[in-house]
Design an enzyme around this catalytic site. Structure first.
Site, short mmCIF file in Angstrom:
data_model
loop_
_atom_site.label_atom_id
_atom_site.label_comp_id
_atom_site.label_asym_id
_atom_site.label_seq_id
_atom_site.Cartn_x
_atom_site.Cartn_y
_atom_site.Cartn_z
CG HIS A 275 -2.08 -0.94 1.12
ND1 HIS A 275 -1.93 -2.30 1.28
CD2 HIS A 275 -3.40 -0.74 0.89
CE1 HIS A 275 -3.09 -2.89 1.16
NE2 HIS A 275 -4.00 -1.99 0.91
N GLY B 46 -0.71 -1.49 -6.01
CA GLY B 46 -1.49 -2.69 -5.74
C GLY B 46 -2.91 -2.32 -5.34
CG HIS B 47 -5.95 -0.32 -2.31
ND1 HIS B 47 -6.74 0.65 -2.90
CD2 HIS B 47 -6.73 -0.90 -1.36
CE1 HIS B 47 -7.94 0.67 -2.32
NE2 HIS B 47 -7.96 -0.26 -1.39
CG HIS C 52 -10.34 -5.07 -2.99
ND1 HIS C 52 -10.57 -3.72 -2.87
CD2 HIS C 52 -10.30 -5.57 -1.73
CE1 HIS C 52 -10.64 -3.41 -1.58
NE2 HIS C 52 -10.49 -4.51 -0.86
CD GLU D 269 -12.04 -6.37 2.15
OE1 GLU D 269 -11.61 -5.39 1.49
OE2 GLU D 269 -11.79 -6.53 3.35
CD GLU E 213 -14.23 -1.79 2.16
OE1 GLU E 213 -13.43 -0.93 2.54
OE2 GLU E 213 -13.89 -2.82 1.53
CB CYS F 176 -14.37 2.01 1.17
SG CYS F 176 -13.70 2.75 2.67
CB CYS G 48 -10.49 2.21 4.82
SG CYS G 48 -11.44 0.70 4.61
CB CYS G 49 -15.65 2.40 6.27
SG CYS G 49 -15.47 0.97 5.18
#
Length: 648
Positions: free
Chosen positions: A136, A187-188, A263, A315, A331, A333, A411-412
């Site tokens: 990340h 990656g994200h 994801h 996810e 999720e 997010c 994160c949310c």
């Protein structure tokens, strides 16, 4: 032409008045932002520790122990972004001072070459960029950049912006196709759209080109992630999965991707960046990929509430029409990311299909992620809940029946805060000659469209009421266009200017009213809001023989507190008649919906009989009470269901 010729209204030009969204924005400003600062400093009793600010303090001090998830820094950046947006429409010296304090600590942790990720600073900086796939670093870069741009625009202060630019320049020196650089990418995803935002402030071509590179390089052969795994012996968590590198949307080049995979949050963040780069570079092929991926989501992989990501495993998206209600992930997010994608697609196309989905997510799958007091949160947003199953069924263990104070992976909550704090810019967008009214709220917009200062005063009690009134006030008569969204859910509507019926017809979901506007001119919009019984495509296995209830943009649900337990025994009539009730003191003020339905009688069964020969079922009448989906789980713990069986 893909170039975006409109932009979000400046937040300091929008004043949201009393009403639905004002309540949420004040909740963010007065409760969520202070609460989240306490959480980021590990001062919320009974909540999962964050370690967010602790890690920055350790890194700034020159060493220590890293705690929490590898992406923990990003929660602090999202909090700062929410602060920035809040300061734009409500200056607050104390809040700004707290943010400045955090920024000083963050900047002090930055390494001489610009690198800034507390995980590697505290655990071994020599290992940086050895697991870009999973650890990340570029995701953190993205959130840092978004926060820095927002804070600079809010305050004019460059400390965080300059810190972010140094980290971006560090990434630019390390990633690319040039000799000696890593041929890697996030990656994200999130850096892609963040870099375009940075380019909008700096005008530096290298910032746009880095975003373009991250998108164009993704999925190219030889696959960077595969080479990275082999070189550094990194774990490949998805080796045995059906999606493998498509978990990261990296199994093939983005222009070759036909459907949303992997994801869900990563996917919509990537698609948002793709839309930005496509618009900036006039890349028709890239934009065509955005359109395909949008259709893949909203036509075959999206829940009625706007939620996406149907599988807890990864996810992730799974396959078309696979939309289980009780084992889903959905999720918060991911819905926020879908709003980001929708806004960017709208800005390119001016097509209301995108703002319709934006509205659906905002009223349902996003605000369901927080409690009505703004201090408890859902990560997962199910459409059906049975508390005992969440406690005892391994495959439903991720489905909470009560919101949590905080999460180890948090994160949310700050994502909700930053979106709602910036909501004024989603309500109104503008081009050189047009104001677009995307969302309806009691609000004012001050605009220079048409070359002179005008103020649009919106008066409404939407989403409870069917009427919107827009009153114009200006310093002199000014010609411009007001484009009002006519939602796709609304089958019958009327529009008038100064009491005279409008003759214009909507274009792509927007009613364009071009006039020379004078002070006192008034636009009236009436959107009929009957209760609608919704059905799902029969390929959605979980919803066959069921209906869901909607009114306006809101999805409704049944809760045990109003209807008793065993909600699976309840039935709606095909020709159900509904009664609306405005309840100002109930669940923060709402409109509830009631109808006479049915309950499958248990009297024909005894507790010792599990199966028997089929016989015609017996029903008894029962009043069913529906509440807005976003408001569930704010009372006692209990069952909840959006989809209800139909009695023919």
């Amino acid at each position: 032409m893909l170039e975006k010729k409109m932009k979000m209204a400046n937040l300091d030009a929008v004043t949201v008045k009393d009403g639905f969204w004002k309540n949420y924005m004040e909740l963010v400003r007065c409760r969520m932002i202070p609460y989240e600062w306490e959480a980021l400093n590990d001062r919320v009793e009974g909540a999962e520790p964050s370690y967010g600010m602790a890690n920055f303090r350790e890194a700034a001090a020159g060493g220590g122990t890293f705690r929490g998830r590898v992406f923990q820094d990003s929660d602090v950046y999202k909090w700062l972004e929410a602060v920035a947006y809040s300061l734009m429409w409500h200056p607050d010296a104390q809040m700004e001072a707290t943010a400045d304090e955090a920024i000083e600590i963050i900047a002090a942790a930055q390494q001489p070459d610009g690198y800034l990720d507390t995980y590697y600073i505290l655990t071994g900086i020599e290992k940086r960029f050895t697991n870009v796939m999973d650890n990340h670093e570029l995701y953190i870069l993205g959130h840092m950049t978004e926060a820095a741009v927002a804070y600079y625009r809010a305050t004019g202060k460059r400390k965080l912006l300059d810190t972010a630019i140094r980290y971006v320049d560090c990434a630019d020196r390390n990633f690319g196709r040039e000799e000696g650089k890593l041929r890697g990418y996030p990656g994200h995803e999130v850096a892609e759209m963040a870099l375009v935002e940075l380019y909008g402030v700096t005008g530096e071509e290298r910032h746009l080109k880095l975003a373009q590179y991250f998108i164009d390089e993704r999925g190219q052969k030889p696959l960077f992630f595969a080479e990275e795994r082999e070189r550094f012996h990194n774990e490949y968590k998805w080796k045995e999965s059906y999606f493998q590198d498509q978990y990261y949307q990296a199994g093939k080049p983005v222009r070759d991707q036909e459907r949303a995979e992997g994801h869900a949050v990563r996917a919509v963040y990537l698609y948002s960046g793709m839309a930005e780069v496509a618009a900036m570079t006039e890349d028709q092929e890239l934009f065509a990929a955005c359109e395909r991926l949008w259709k893949s989501i909203v036509e075959k992989q999206m829940y009625l509430t706007g939620a996406i990501g149907s599988s807890e495993y990864g996810e992730a998206f799974t396959f078309d029409y696979d939309l289980p209600n009780d084992t889903l992930y959905a999720e918060t997010c991911a819905s926020i990311g879908l709003v980001f994608f929708a806004r960017r697609m709208f800005e390119i196309t001016r097509d209301g299909q995108y703002t319709d989905i934006m509205e659906r997510c905002l009223y349902n799958s996003i605000i369901s992620g927080m409690s009505l007091d703004g201090q408890k949160f859902f990560y997962v947003n199910p459409l059906e809940v049975q508390p005992e199953a969440s406690r005892k069924d391994f495959y439903k263990r991720h489905v909470d029946v009560q919101r949590q104070k905080w999460f180890a992976c948090a994160c949310c909550p700050p994502n909700i805060a930053r979106l709602l704090a910036s909501l004024g810019g989603y309500m109104f967008e503008q081009s050189e000659d047009t104001v677009f009214v995307n969302l309806f709220a009691a609000a004012e917009l001050r605009t220079g469209v048409g070359g002179h200062l005008s103020t649009l005063h919106l008066e409404t009690e939407y989403p409870w009421d069917e009427d919107i009134r827009i009153r114009i006030e200006n310093e002199q008569p000014t010609e411009f266009t007001v484009a009002v969204r006519i939602p796709a859910w609304c089958e019958n509507w009327t529009a008038s200017v100064n009491g005279s019926r409008c003759q214009e017809t909507p274009e792509k979901g927007y009613l364009y009213l071009q006039r020379t506007w004078r002070t006192g001119d008034t636009i009236g919009i009436h959107l009929e809001m009957p209760v609608r019984c919704m059905a799902a495509n029969p390929r959605v296995r979980d919803d066959v023989g069921k209906m869901a209830v909607m009114r306006g943009p809101l999805v409704y649900c049944l809760e045990e507190a109003d209807n008793g337990d065993q909600l699976q025994e309840l039935y709606l009539s095909e020709d159900a008649a509904f009664t609306l009730k405005r309840e100002p003191e109930f669940l923060g003020g709402t409109v509830t919906i009631a109808t006479e339905g049915w309950r499958l009688s248990e009297n024909e069964w005894d507790e010792h009989t599990l199966y028997r020969t089929y016989r015609k079922p017996v029903y008894k009448k029962q009043t069913l009470k529906f509440i807005p989906y976003y408001a569930w789980a704010n009372r006692s713990e209990g069952e909840m269901s959006v989809w209800v069986r139909v009695k023919q």
